[in-house]
Design a protein around this motif. Sequence first.
Motif, PDB file in Angstrom:
ATOM      1  N   ARG A 104       0.823  -1.209   0.000  1.00 39.18           N
ATOM      2  CA  ARG A 104       0.000   0.000   0.000  1.00 39.18           C
ATOM      3  C   ARG A 104       0.856   1.257   0.000  1.00 39.18           C
ATOM      4  N   ILE A 105       1.934   1.237   0.755  1.00 35.60           N
ATOM      5  CA  ILE A 105       2.822   2.402   0.802  1.00 35.60           C
ATOM      6  C   ILE A 105       3.499   2.615  -0.541  1.00 35.60           C
ATOM      7  N   LEU A 106       4.043   1.539  -1.109  1.00 37.92           N
ATOM      8  CA  LEU A 106       4.767   1.670  -2.382  1.00 37.92           C
ATOM      9  C   LEU A 106       3.836   2.111  -3.502  1.00 37.92           C
ATOM     10  N   LEU A 107       2.627   1.585  -3.537  1.00 40.83           N
ATOM     11  CA  LEU A 107       1.702   1.970  -4.597  1.00 40.83           C
ATOM     12  C   LEU A 107       1.222   3.405  -4.413  1.00 40.83           C
ATOM     13  N   ALA A 108       1.093   3.863  -3.152  1.00 46.00           N
ATOM     14  CA  ALA A 108       0.727   5.262  -2.919  1.00 46.00           C
ATOM     15  C   ALA A 108       1.838   6.193  -3.390  1.00 46.00           C
ATOM     16  N   VAL A 109       3.089   5.812  -3.138  1.00 44.08           N
ATOM     17  CA  VAL A 109       4.223   6.609  -3.631  1.00 44.08           C
ATOM     18  C   VAL A 109       4.244   6.614  -5.160  1.00 44.08           C
ATOM     19  N   ARG A 110       3.980   5.452  -5.768  1.00 48.04           N
ATOM     20  CA  ARG A 110       3.943   5.376  -7.235  1.00 48.04           C
ATOM     21  C   ARG A 110       2.861   6.289  -7.805  1.00 48.04           C
ATOM     22  N   ASP A 111       1.699   6.315  -7.196  1.00 55.37           N
ATOM     23  CA  ASP A 111       0.619   7.171  -7.700  1.00 55.37           C
ATOM     24  C   ASP A 111       0.994   8.647  -7.608  1.00 55.37           C
ATOM     25  N   ASP A 112       1.657   9.031  -6.525  1.00 60.97           N
ATOM     26  CA  ASP A 112       2.073  10.432  -6.393  1.00 60.97           C
ATOM     27  C   ASP A 112       3.122  10.792  -7.436  1.00 60.97           C
ATOM     28  N   VAL A 113       4.048   9.868  -7.697  1.00 60.92           N
ATOM     29  CA  VAL A 113       5.083  10.138  -8.709  1.00 60.92           C
ATOM     30  C   VAL A 113       4.450  10.232 -10.093  1.00 60.92           C
ATOM     31  N   HIS A 120      11.163  12.428  -3.698  1.00 60.07           N
ATOM     32  CA  HIS A 120      11.451  12.686  -2.288  1.00 60.07           C
ATOM     33  C   HIS A 120      10.253  13.295  -1.574  1.00 60.07           C
ATOM     34  N   GLU A 121       9.435  14.073  -2.284  1.00 54.32           N
ATOM     35  CA  GLU A 121       8.224  14.611  -1.669  1.00 54.32           C
ATOM     36  C   GLU A 121       7.164  13.528  -1.497  1.00 54.32           C
ATOM     37  N   ALA A 122       7.084  12.618  -2.454  1.00 56.69           N
ATOM     38  CA  ALA A 122       6.145  11.500  -2.314  1.00 56.69           C
ATOM     39  C   ALA A 122       6.531  10.623  -1.127  1.00 56.69           C
ATOM     40  N   LEU A 123       7.826  10.406  -0.936  1.00 53.18           N
ATOM     41  CA  LEU A 123       8.273   9.641   0.229  1.00 53.18           C
ATOM     42  C   LEU A 123       8.001  10.403   1.516  1.00 53.18           C
ATOM     43  N   GLY A 124       8.036  11.744   1.448  1.00 56.11           N
ATOM     44  CA  GLY A 124       7.788  12.560   2.634  1.00 56.11           C
ATOM     45  C   GLY A 124       6.379  12.444   3.172  1.00 56.11           C
ATOM     46  N   ARG A 125       5.462  11.918   2.395  1.00 56.98           N
ATOM     47  CA  ARG A 125       4.103  11.680   2.892  1.00 56.98           C
ATOM     48  C   ARG A 125       4.054  10.508   3.870  1.00 56.98           C
ATOM     49  N   PHE A 126       5.146   9.769   3.960  1.00 52.99           N
ATOM     50  CA  PHE A 126       5.229   8.630   4.877  1.00 52.99           C
ATOM     51  C   PHE A 126       6.479   8.790   5.749  1.00 52.99           C
ATOM     52  N   PRO A 127       6.495   9.805   6.632  1.00 55.55           N
ATOM     53  CA  PRO A 127       7.707  10.057   7.431  1.00 55.55           C
ATOM     54  C   PRO A 127       8.051   8.920   8.380  1.00 55.55           C
ATOM     55  N   GLY A 128       7.048   8.119   8.774  1.00 53.79           N
ATOM     56  CA  GLY A 128       7.357   6.990   9.640  1.00 53.79           C
ATOM     57  C   GLY A 128       8.085   5.867   8.935  1.00 53.79           C
ATOM     58  N   SER A 129       7.987   5.811   7.606  1.00 56.86           N
ATOM     59  CA  SER A 129       8.651   4.760   6.833  1.00 56.86           C
ATOM     60  C   SER A 129       9.962   5.224   6.215  1.00 56.86           C
TER      61      SER A 129
END
Length: 408
Positions: A104-113, A120-129
Amino acid sequence: MERFHYFAATAANATHDGTIEAESMQDALGMLRSRGLVVIRIGKPSRLSALWAMLNRDVVLRSPLRFQELARLSQEWGGLVEAGIPIEESLALLGRASAPSTRRILLAVRDDVKAGMPLHEALGRFPGSFPPVYRALVQAGEAAGNLGSAIRRLGDDLMARRALKDDIRNALLYPLFLLVTASAGILVLMLVVVPNLETLLGEGGEERLSTVTRIVLEASRILRNHGVALLGATAVLAVSAALFLLSPKGHVRLDAVILRMPVFGPLARDIETGRFARTLGALLRGGVTLSVAMLIVLRAVANRHMRTALEEAHRSIVSGAAIGDAIAASRIFREDAIGLIRVGERTGDLAAALERTAALHEARATRQLKALGAMLTPLMTIGFGAIAGVIIYAMLSTILGINELAGR
């Protein structure tokens, strides 16, 4: 890096409420505007507002990536990107082979990209990861055009840090197990066995027993009669100490005391030196400038006393001082670490010198941990054995005392 709380809206009148990390408020505004957001309110969050936001946020059943999982994914992801596979496709491939929560995290990052957001901003939506150091290296890799190698190096560095954590855990696991089991055994003796023998003495039977036996019997009575009160007082003291140590002033004092301790001080210093050098070396090799990299690395230093000294060193570096001289003035690193850093400055390969410094101090910390574990185990065994021996001696004295009284 500072944290800012913002309230913004999109062109479709959809509102967004959250936090963002940036060097300044202007940088935070620029990052939000680049996402197509119209900022309505922005500022540094107060403690009250942070508590209110935590109590009122939506509950999302999404656990962050574990450290080991992030290291493995980074190594595989870097290899895929280096092989020429686009970011979106590589994230989809990793997602298919991952657990549902990770997918779920990886696919959410993919959708943002795919929507045009920088990685790096897409990854920033998941600061805990994805911690700040991770995102900074990804941003540097994006800017330099070597994203694949940057992510792969991230995976290698994370694996090295994981190995050090495993060494710490393995060195302290058996002493901790011994502490728990031995304490439980002594409590059973004091709360179950000793009282059963005490009932056989009757009134006045203790007068003929030895002093050690009477002490053990009295300790058993205190534990039985006031055990709950002692446990409550210990809990109150522990909570009070924890609250003090969690405060900035208390945390700094505790860290300073740890550094001055005979055995644990050098161990903590080597662990923090290795963490600082490895993280800073990875950032510099990824293309992050020294001043920015130092700001990011300061968040990775757990010891507040060392962090305060490194903040002063960072101010000296920004003013034009050499990094070796600035860190030497802080007097927190060993001479060999400072020497390696100065050699790296002279040769123009500071990143490699920092990586060698990290390897040296991590290996030293591992040796110290193994020696500490080897020393703690026999010391704890002797200590608990002595306590158990005293209790057994008291029990035998009680039995002999009962036999003597019965013979009279």
